[in-house]
Motif scaffolding. Structure first.
Motif, PDB file in Angstrom:
ATOM      1  N   LEU A   1       6.626   9.204  11.371  1.00 50.18           N
ATOM      2  CA  LEU A   1       7.914   9.365  10.702  1.00 50.18           C
ATOM      3  C   LEU A   1       7.770   9.169   9.196  1.00 50.18           C
ATOM      4  CD1 LEU A   1       8.668   8.325  13.738  1.00 50.18           C
ATOM      5  CD2 LEU A   1      10.910   8.004  12.745  1.00 50.18           C
ATOM      6  N   TYR A   2       7.127   8.052   8.805  1.00 49.94           N
ATOM      7  CA  TYR A   2       6.954   7.803   7.381  1.00 49.94           C
ATOM      8  C   TYR A   2       5.878   6.749   7.151  1.00 49.94           C
ATOM      9  CZ  TYR A   2      10.349   4.031   8.407  1.00 49.94           C
ATOM     10  OH  TYR A   2      11.019   2.961   8.958  1.00 49.94           O
ATOM     11  N   SER A   3       5.480   6.648   5.900  1.00 47.26           N
ATOM     12  CA  SER A   3       4.471   5.685   5.459  1.00 47.26           C
ATOM     13  C   SER A   3       5.118   4.714   4.477  1.00 47.26           C
ATOM     14  CB  SER A   3       3.321   6.410   4.757  1.00 47.26           C
ATOM     15  OG  SER A   3       2.849   7.493   5.536  1.00 47.26           O
ATOM     16  N   LYS A   4       4.622   3.486   4.469  1.00 49.42           N
ATOM     17  CA  LYS A   4       5.215   2.476   3.584  1.00 49.42           C
ATOM     18  C   LYS A   4       4.129   1.593   2.979  1.00 49.42           C
ATOM     19  CE  LYS A   4       8.361  -1.531   3.618  1.00 49.42           C
ATOM     20  NZ  LYS A   4       9.219  -2.397   4.475  1.00 49.42           N
ATOM     21  N   ILE A   5       4.262   1.324   1.704  1.00 50.57           N
ATOM     22  CA  ILE A   5       3.408   0.372   0.994  1.00 50.57           C
ATOM     23  C   ILE A   5       4.280  -0.762   0.465  1.00 50.57           C
ATOM     24  CG2 ILE A   5       2.070  -0.020  -1.117  1.00 50.57           C
ATOM     25  CD1 ILE A   5       0.384   1.392   0.875  1.00 50.57           C
ATOM     26  N   ARG A   6       3.826  -1.993   0.668  1.00 51.01           N
ATOM     27  CA  ARG A   6       4.510  -3.147   0.075  1.00 51.01           C
ATOM     28  C   ARG A   6       3.506  -3.926  -0.760  1.00 51.01           C
ATOM     29  NH1 ARG A   6       5.763  -7.962   3.835  1.00 51.01           N
ATOM     30  NH2 ARG A   6       3.737  -8.568   3.018  1.00 51.01           N
ATOM     31  N   LEU A   7       3.854  -4.189  -2.010  1.00 52.01           N
ATOM     32  CA  LEU A   7       3.007  -4.959  -2.899  1.00 52.01           C
ATOM     33  C   LEU A   7       3.726  -6.237  -3.310  1.00 52.01           C
ATOM     34  CD1 LEU A   7       1.657  -2.184  -5.332  1.00 52.01           C
ATOM     35  CD2 LEU A   7       0.510  -3.144  -3.329  1.00 52.01           C
ATOM     36  N   ALA A   8       3.014  -7.368  -3.232  1.00 50.81           N
ATOM     37  CA  ALA A   8       3.577  -8.663  -3.625  1.00 50.81           C
ATOM     38  C   ALA A   8       2.864  -9.157  -4.888  1.00 50.81           C
ATOM     39  CB  ALA A   8       3.403  -9.679  -2.501  1.00 50.81           C
ATOM     40  N   ARG A   9       3.650  -9.507  -5.894  1.00 48.58           N
ATOM     41  CA  ARG A   9       3.103  -9.984  -7.168  1.00 48.58           C
ATOM     42  C   ARG A   9       3.926 -11.170  -7.659  1.00 48.58           C
ATOM     43  NH1 ARG A   9      -0.324  -7.083  -5.425  1.00 48.58           N
ATOM     44  NH2 ARG A   9      -1.072  -5.109  -6.320  1.00 48.58           N
ATOM     45  N   ASN A  10       3.287 -12.028  -8.472  1.00 53.26           N
ATOM     46  CA  ASN A  10       3.979 -13.186  -9.037  1.00 53.26           C
ATOM     47  C   ASN A  10       3.600 -13.392 -10.498  1.00 53.26           C
ATOM     48  OD1 ASN A  10       5.484 -14.735  -6.750  1.00 53.26           O
ATOM     49  ND2 ASN A  10       3.530 -14.120  -5.842  1.00 53.26           N
TER      50      ASN A  10
ATOM     51  N   GLU B   1       0.510   8.826  -1.233  1.00 50.54           N
ATOM     52  CA  GLU B   1       1.683   9.095  -2.071  1.00 50.54           C
ATOM     53  C   GLU B   1       2.530   7.837  -2.243  1.00 50.54           C
ATOM     54  OE1 GLU B   1       5.932  11.467  -1.853  1.00 50.54           O
ATOM     55  OE2 GLU B   1       4.215  12.357  -0.813  1.00 50.54           O
ATOM     56  N   ALA B   2       2.734   7.113  -1.158  1.00 43.13           N
ATOM     57  CA  ALA B   2       3.517   5.875  -1.241  1.00 43.13           C
ATOM     58  C   ALA B   2       2.839   4.880  -2.181  1.00 43.13           C
ATOM     59  CB  ALA B   2       3.691   5.274   0.150  1.00 43.13           C
ATOM     60  N   TYR B   3       1.523   4.780  -2.080  1.00 44.42           N
ATOM     61  CA  TYR B   3       0.804   3.845  -2.949  1.00 44.42           C
ATOM     62  C   TYR B   3       0.870   4.277  -4.410  1.00 44.42           C
ATOM     63  CZ  TYR B   3      -2.841   1.069  -5.095  1.00 44.42           C
ATOM     64  OH  TYR B   3      -3.523   0.219  -5.927  1.00 44.42           O
ATOM     65  N   GLU B   4       0.754   5.573  -4.652  1.00 40.92           N
ATOM     66  CA  GLU B   4       0.802   6.070  -6.029  1.00 40.92           C
ATOM     67  C   GLU B   4       2.127   5.703  -6.698  1.00 40.92           C
ATOM     68  OE1 GLU B   4       0.771  10.369  -8.389  1.00 40.92           O
ATOM     69  OE2 GLU B   4      -0.089  10.230  -6.370  1.00 40.92           O
ATOM     70  N   LYS B   5       3.216   5.828  -5.962  1.00 43.00           N
ATOM     71  CA  LYS B   5       4.532   5.489  -6.531  1.00 43.00           C
ATOM     72  C   LYS B   5       4.646   3.986  -6.781  1.00 43.00           C
ATOM     73  CE  LYS B   5       6.710   7.766  -3.227  1.00 43.00           C
ATOM     74  NZ  LYS B   5       7.749   8.432  -2.408  1.00 43.00           N
ATOM     75  N   ALA B   6       4.150   3.189  -5.838  1.00 41.34           N
ATOM     76  CA  ALA B   6       4.184   1.736  -6.018  1.00 41.34           C
ATOM     77  C   ALA B   6       3.286   1.311  -7.172  1.00 41.34           C
ATOM     78  CB  ALA B   6       3.756   1.049  -4.719  1.00 41.34           C
ATOM     79  N   ASP B   7       2.151   1.970  -7.307  1.00 42.99           N
ATOM     80  CA  ASP B   7       1.163   1.607  -8.322  1.00 42.99           C
ATOM     81  C   ASP B   7       1.685   1.840  -9.735  1.00 42.99           C
ATOM     82  OD1 ASP B   7      -1.487   0.653  -8.877  1.00 42.99           O
ATOM     83  OD2 ASP B   7      -2.029   2.694  -9.468  1.00 42.99           O
TER      84      ASP B   7
ATOM     85  N   GLY C   1      -2.468  -8.370  -1.874  1.00 45.69           N
ATOM     86  CA  GLY C   1      -1.018  -8.532  -1.816  1.00 45.69           C
ATOM     87  C   GLY C   1      -0.339  -7.316  -1.241  1.00 45.69           C
ATOM     88  N   MET C   2      -1.112  -6.492  -0.542  1.00 43.16           N
ATOM     89  CA  MET C   2      -0.584  -5.217  -0.060  1.00 43.16           C
ATOM     90  C   MET C   2      -0.472  -5.186   1.460  1.00 43.16           C
ATOM     91  SD  MET C   2      -2.161  -1.338  -0.425  1.00 43.16           S
ATOM     92  CE  MET C   2      -3.349  -1.551   0.919  1.00 43.16           C
ATOM     93  N   LYS C   3       0.667  -4.734   1.941  1.00 42.07           N
ATOM     94  CA  LYS C   3       0.843  -4.405   3.347  1.00 42.07           C
ATOM     95  C   LYS C   3       1.122  -2.917   3.435  1.00 42.07           C
ATOM     96  CE  LYS C   3       3.301  -5.487   7.620  1.00 42.07           C
ATOM     97  NZ  LYS C   3       4.334  -6.332   8.266  1.00 42.07           N
ATOM     98  N   ALA C   4       0.248  -2.217   4.157  1.00 38.65           N
ATOM     99  CA  ALA C   4       0.395  -0.769   4.340  1.00 38.65           C
ATOM    100  C   ALA C   4       0.787  -0.514   5.784  1.00 38.65           C
ATOM    101  CB  ALA C   4      -0.904  -0.056   3.995  1.00 38.65           C
ATOM    102  N   SER C   5       1.722   0.416   5.999  1.00 36.26           N
ATOM    103  CA  SER C   5       2.231   0.657   7.351  1.00 36.26           C
ATOM    104  C   SER C   5       2.506   2.126   7.595  1.00 36.26           C
ATOM    105  CB  SER C   5       3.531  -0.129   7.592  1.00 36.26           C
ATOM    106  OG  SER C   5       3.354  -1.512   7.382  1.00 36.26           O
ATOM    107  N   TYR C   6       2.214   2.553   8.824  1.00 32.36           N
ATOM    108  CA  TYR C   6       2.646   3.847   9.332  1.00 32.36           C
ATOM    109  C   TYR C   6       3.675   3.605  10.429  1.00 32.36           C
ATOM    110  CZ  TYR C   6      -1.192   6.375   7.025  1.00 32.36           C
ATOM    111  OH  TYR C   6      -2.041   6.933   6.095  1.00 32.36           O
ATOM    112  N   TYR C   7       4.747   4.373  10.421  1.00 34.98           N
ATOM    113  CA  TYR C   7       5.797   4.260  11.431  1.00 34.98           C
ATOM    114  C   TYR C   7       5.650   5.453  12.382  1.00 34.98           C
ATOM    115  CZ  TYR C   7       7.714   0.491   8.690  1.00 34.98           C
ATOM    116  OH  TYR C   7       7.874  -0.719   8.042  1.00 34.98           O
TER     117      TYR C   7
END
Length: 333
Positions: free
Chosen positions: A16-25, A126-132, A163-169
């Motif tokens: 359905l979609y791909s998701k990237i989550r990045l955590a930074r402090n 693509e998801a990572y490129e936008k987050a990056d 700090g990255m969680k990558a997911s495929y749904y």
């Protein structure tokens, strides 16, 4: 501007979609759990100002949860743009959202910066490129909490490193029907990945494939590893679907499901997800003259809070179920 989930990507019949989550402090401030309200407001303003004063300014807006109704705020959580914990702190929470709703940045949730980025289909790159792009902006503007030995320092130790969680749904009705998902979940766990149901009781036959390892590995390697395993699961799902093409009872059930959805006067959430799963399967098997844009758009916008937010008022379960059925009927005319 069209929203991201209206598009189709690689292997959209299964992914359905791909998701990237990045955590930074930020290095010079305590983690959000230790912040005073005054410091939280100051950090939130600094982070948003950085985006507002950059080349990305026209692509993003700031959303103050405390200015929204409970239904409007909860609808963002339903769409995974914010977390449940962030919603609980509605009275003091703000986040940054792209015009296409494909990138959000929670400000001072568990970490100071939580970037969520989405792409249609199997396209973590693509998801990572936008987050990056946002990540680079924050890295260039602030001193981030980083260790040469451990990588990015995060509030939770499980996110240390990238700090990255990558997911495929993944939509996996055929593998679920075969009873293969437990075996696959055990197999991928040995490779440092997880495969879990998205909704309680596996409603909609949707599962999330994610990385667990964030320490001692690069973002690129993590994405490549996850994509390789996703390729295998997609292949297995498609092969399992081929075996269903001669199943007359399934074909009959798919057409009956379409008939019900075209006529139903009330659709509960779990029932709706199950029906959407059958429609997606029917499309992939060539039975139905529909597209994934129709099914996935419905699925993205027809949870209770989103329906109530669109109505502009609080709605009970029954009223939401009636409204959901009406919207589905109109869409499937």
């Amino acid at each position: 501007m069209s929203v991201w989930y209206q598009g189709e990507g690689k292997n959209s019949d299964v992914v359905l979609y791909s998701k990237i989550r990045l955590a930074r402090n930020l290095a010079d401030f305590p983690f959000p759990s230790r912040m005073s309200d005054e410091i939280r407001k100051s950090v939130t303003k600094k982070l948003y100002a950085t985006v507002k004063n950059s080349d990305l300014a026209n692509e993003y807006d700031v959303i103050n949860l405390y200015d929204l109704s409970n239904e409007q705020a909860a609808s963002y959580m339903e769409k995974q743009l914010i977390s449940r914990e962030f919603l609980r702190n509605k009275a003091k929470s703000s986040f940054i959202l792209s015009k296409a709703e494909d990138v959000s940045v929670m400000l001072c949730e568990e970490d100071h910066i939580r970037i969520n980025s989405f792409a249609a289909g199997q396209n973590l790159e693509e998801a990572y490129e936008k987050a990056d792009r946002l990540d680079d902006l924050f890295i260039s503007s602030f001193k981030l909490a980083y260790s040469d030995k451990l990588g990015f320092l995060t509030a939770s130790p499980v996110n240390l490193g990238t700090g990255m969680k990558a997911s495929y749904y993944l939509h996996l009705p055929a593998l679920k029907k075969e009873g293969a998902l437990r075996r696959i979940a055990l197999s991928v766990s040995k490779l440092g990945l997880t495969l879990n149901e998205l909704y309680r009781g596996a409603a909609g036959d949707i599962y999330v494939l994610s990385n667990q390892v964030t320490l001692g590995i690069s973002e690129k390697s993590a994405i490549e590893n996850l994509s390789s395993i996703c390729d295998r699961i997609v292949k297995q799902e498609k092969e399992a679907r081929e075996n269903l093409k001669e199943d007359f009872d399934l074909e009959d059930k798919i057409y009956r499901t379409l008939g019900i959805m075209k006529e139903a006067r009330k659709l509960e959430t779990d029932e709706f997800l199950g029906f959407i799963s059958m429609l997606r399967l029917g499309i992939s098997l060539g039975y139905l003259d529909l597209d994934y844009e129709a099914t996935d758009g419905l699925m993205h916008n027809l949870f209770n809070a989103s329906i109530a937010a669109f109505a502009g008022k609080e709605l009970d379960e029954t009223t939401c179920a009636k409204a959901r059925a009406q919207i589905v009927r109109d869409k499937l005319k």
